[in-house]
Design an enzyme around this catalytic site. Structure first.
Site, PDB file in Angstrom:
ATOM      1  N   PHE A  35      36.403  50.010  29.505  1.00 16.79           N
ATOM      2  CA  PHE A  35      37.416  50.444  28.544  1.00 16.79           C
ATOM      3  C   PHE A  35      38.351  51.462  29.178  1.00 16.79           C
ATOM      4  CE2 PHE A  35      39.334  52.488  24.906  1.00 16.79           C
ATOM      5  CZ  PHE A  35      39.563  51.431  24.050  1.00 16.79           C
ATOM      6  N   ASN A  58      36.113  38.023  29.390  1.00 14.46           N
ATOM      7  CA  ASN A  58      37.033  38.620  30.356  1.00 14.46           C
ATOM      8  C   ASN A  58      36.669  38.189  31.765  1.00 14.46           C
ATOM      9  OD1 ASN A  58      36.293  41.049  32.328  1.00 14.46           O
ATOM     10  ND2 ASN A  58      34.844  41.116  30.614  1.00 14.46           N
ATOM     11  N   MET A  73      38.379  40.067  34.393  1.00 13.81           N
ATOM     12  CA  MET A  73      39.320  41.064  34.902  1.00 13.81           C
ATOM     13  C   MET A  73      39.256  41.188  36.423  1.00 13.81           C
ATOM     14  SD  MET A  73      40.719  41.924  32.057  1.00 13.81           S
ATOM     15  CE  MET A  73      41.674  43.385  32.427  1.00 13.81           C
ATOM     16  N   GLY A  74      38.050  41.206  36.985  1.00 13.27           N
ATOM     17  CA  GLY A  74      37.927  41.272  38.439  1.00 13.27           C
ATOM     18  C   GLY A  74      38.035  42.680  39.012  1.00 13.27           C
ATOM     19  N   PHE A  75      37.443  43.655  38.296  1.00 15.51           N
ATOM     20  CA  PHE A  75      37.430  45.044  38.796  1.00 15.51           C
ATOM     21  C   PHE A  75      38.836  45.544  39.124  1.00 15.51           C
ATOM     22  CE2 PHE A  75      32.780  45.015  40.495  1.00 15.51           C
ATOM     23  CZ  PHE A  75      32.319  45.481  39.273  1.00 15.51           C
ATOM     24  N   ASN A 110      26.922  48.900  39.891  1.00 20.39           N
ATOM     25  CA  ASN A 110      27.212  47.663  39.175  1.00 20.39           C
ATOM     26  C   ASN A 110      27.170  46.507  40.169  1.00 20.39           C
ATOM     27  OD1 ASN A 110      28.240  45.527  37.692  1.00 20.39           O
ATOM     28  ND2 ASN A 110      29.899  46.709  36.770  1.00 20.39           N
ATOM     29  N   SER A 167      28.610  42.261  37.544  1.00 24.18           N
ATOM     30  CA  SER A 167      29.807  41.664  36.958  1.00 24.18           C
ATOM     31  C   SER A 167      29.946  40.230  37.446  1.00 24.18           C
ATOM     32  CB  SER A 167      31.058  42.452  37.359  1.00 24.18           C
ATOM     33  OG  SER A 167      32.227  41.748  36.992  1.00 24.18           O
ATOM     34  N   ASN A 219      32.673  38.603  37.655  1.00 24.01           N
ATOM     35  CA  ASN A 219      34.074  38.336  37.956  1.00 24.01           C
ATOM     36  C   ASN A 219      34.517  38.722  39.359  1.00 24.01           C
ATOM     37  OD1 ASN A 219      34.526  37.389  35.277  1.00 24.01           O
ATOM     38  ND2 ASN A 219      34.500  39.517  34.596  1.00 24.01           N
ATOM     39  N   THR A 220      33.597  39.151  40.197  1.00 21.68           N
ATOM     40  CA  THR A 220      33.874  39.371  41.617  1.00 21.68           C
ATOM     41  C   THR A 220      33.035  38.379  42.399  1.00 21.68           C
ATOM     42  OG1 THR A 220      34.393  41.724  41.362  1.00 21.68           O
ATOM     43  CG2 THR A 220      33.697  40.998  43.544  1.00 21.68           C
ATOM     44  N   LYS A 223      22.968  48.559  36.911  1.00 19.09           N
ATOM     45  CA  LYS A 223      23.337  47.718  35.779  1.00 19.09           C
ATOM     46  C   LYS A 223      23.044  46.273  36.122  1.00 19.09           C
ATOM     47  CE  LYS A 223      27.060  47.035  32.411  1.00 19.09           C
ATOM     48  NZ  LYS A 223      28.366  47.555  31.942  1.00 19.09           N
ATOM     49  N   ASN A 236      24.916  43.565  31.398  1.00 20.32           N
ATOM     50  CA  ASN A 236      26.321  43.256  31.606  1.00 20.32           C
ATOM     51  C   ASN A 236      26.705  42.039  30.757  1.00 20.32           C
ATOM     52  OD1 ASN A 236      28.949  43.244  32.861  1.00 20.32           O
ATOM     53  ND2 ASN A 236      28.029  44.098  34.707  1.00 20.32           N
ATOM     54  N   THR A 237      27.906  41.539  30.958  1.00 18.88           N
ATOM     55  CA  THR A 237      28.347  40.341  30.245  1.00 18.88           C
ATOM     56  C   THR A 237      27.633  39.106  30.793  1.00 18.88           C
ATOM     57  OG1 THR A 237      30.200  40.076  31.776  1.00 18.88           O
ATOM     58  CG2 THR A 237      30.604  41.328  29.753  1.00 18.88           C
TER      59      THR A 237
END
Length: 352
Positions: free
Chosen positions: A69, A116, A118-120, A178, A181, A183-184, A214, A243-244
């Site tokens: 956020f 999402n 987003m990719g950090f 982390n 995620s 997204n990476t 995480k 995480n997601t």
């Protein structure tokens, strides 16, 4: 900030990331002004029964803002004024990153979820660390969530995490590795034991503390157990679950349900609670519970499942700025109902 039910339809007419940027800019605009003090008076719930101590930190209440956020540590103070008991900034990477191409954030309105990829995207550790040094941080714990830069090879990941840690170490109250995620590219490979141990011991060797990890809800059970065994062996300070997820429940109804990325919000609620319980039963350190928290009942369920504190993001999008106050007021009612003197007495109440 007032009348969110009236404002939300207007925000929801904007693309999800644009709406987030708009809200972020509004919050940034009031931070440090008399308006922030008005928000504090309206939204903070001060009651000692809500206080929690975990990994050496004192949380005035158990409801925090999850990483993502406030990626660039621009609004931690005003978020605390909205009644949150802690704020986690980031994910921070060693290199500044634009993230993945847009559009990369999608509301699943019918499901009260978000996808999402987003990719950090963030300003990078140098700039974020400098910003944290220059601003007045809030009187609640501020965590720094650290991820791997996209261009850094997996075999050099520990150096990347170390660089970011060193840039924010003087200004955060706890640190989160982390590795989960979605997204990476390749990031989740860092959850295997050898890679994870290399990163964590590198940070421990330079004194990173409190240090948390995480984890992903998508790991198979043996892999989660392996990671949690490592948490115990290395005497980490805590675990964030979760995480997601890249999984898509059959119940999803939104037109965006098949978009790539990590799913958060109400659709992952039960999975998150399961993983909180699974984690709490296997480690002797505090657990931060994340996933699908919208109400006091949601937060309370995760606390009783073993979470010391909880975090939310998607709930803030759908419920607005009063969510922390509403949850904290509801938690006090639930504590009274069940005869607990405080939140700490309810932690893990449903564990065997």
């Amino acid at each position: 900030m007032y009348g969110y039910d009236a404002v939300r339809p207007l925000l929801f007419q904007l693309p999800a990331e644009t709406a987030h940027g708009t809200v972020h800019s509004l919050l940034k605009g009031v931070q440090g002004t008399p308006v922030e003090q008005l928000l504090r008076a309206q939204y903070r719930v001060d009651d000692s029964r809500l206080a929690v101590t975990a990994f050496g930190q004192s949380f005035p209440n158990p409801v925090g803002v999850a990483a993502g956020f406030d990626k660039n540590a621009q609004i931690p103070s005003v978020l605390a004024s909205l009644g949150f008991g802690h704020v986690e900034i980031g994910g921070v990477t060693a290199e500044a990153q634009d993230g993945n191409p847009k559009p990369r954030m999608f509301r699943l309105r019918e499901d009260e979820g978000i996808i999402n990829r987003m990719g950090f995207n963030n300003h990078g550790a140098d700039r974020i660390g400098a910003r944290m040094a220059m601003q007045s941080l809030p009187d609640v714990p501020v965590g720094a969530n650290i991820g791997k830069s996209k261009t850094t090879p997996l075999e050099s990941a520990e150096e990347d995490y170390l660089y970011s840690y060193e840039r924010v170490s003087a200004h955060a109250d706890y640190f989160v590795v982390n590795v989960s995620s979605p997204n990476t590219p390749g990031l989740r490979e860092l959850q295997n034991r050898e890679n994870l141990e290399r990163i964590l011991t590198t940070l421990q060797d330079v004194g990173a503390s409190p240090l948390l990890v995480k984890l992903s809800p998508d790991l198979p059970e043996p892999a989660i157990e392996d990671a949690l065994d490592l948490v115990n062996e290395l005497d980490l300070d805590g675990v964030i679950a979760t995480n997601t997820t890249t999984e898509r429940p059959d119940s999803l109804r939104s037109q965006y349900r098949d978009e790539e990325g990590g799913l958060s919000g109400r659709p992952i609620q039960s999975r998150a609670t399961e993983m909180i319980r699974f984690t709490a039963e296997r480690v002797d350190v505090p657990v931060i519970g994340v996933g699908g928290i919208f109400t006091a009942e949601d937060a309370y369920r995760n606390i009783r499942a073993g979470a010391h504190v909880v975090q939310l993001y998607t709930g803030l999008v759908y419920r607005g700025p009063s969510i922390a106050r509403d949850i904290n007021e509801g938690l006090l009612e639930l504590l009274d109902r069940d005869g607990f003197e405080g939140i700490e007495d309810a932690i893990g109440a449903d564990l065997n």
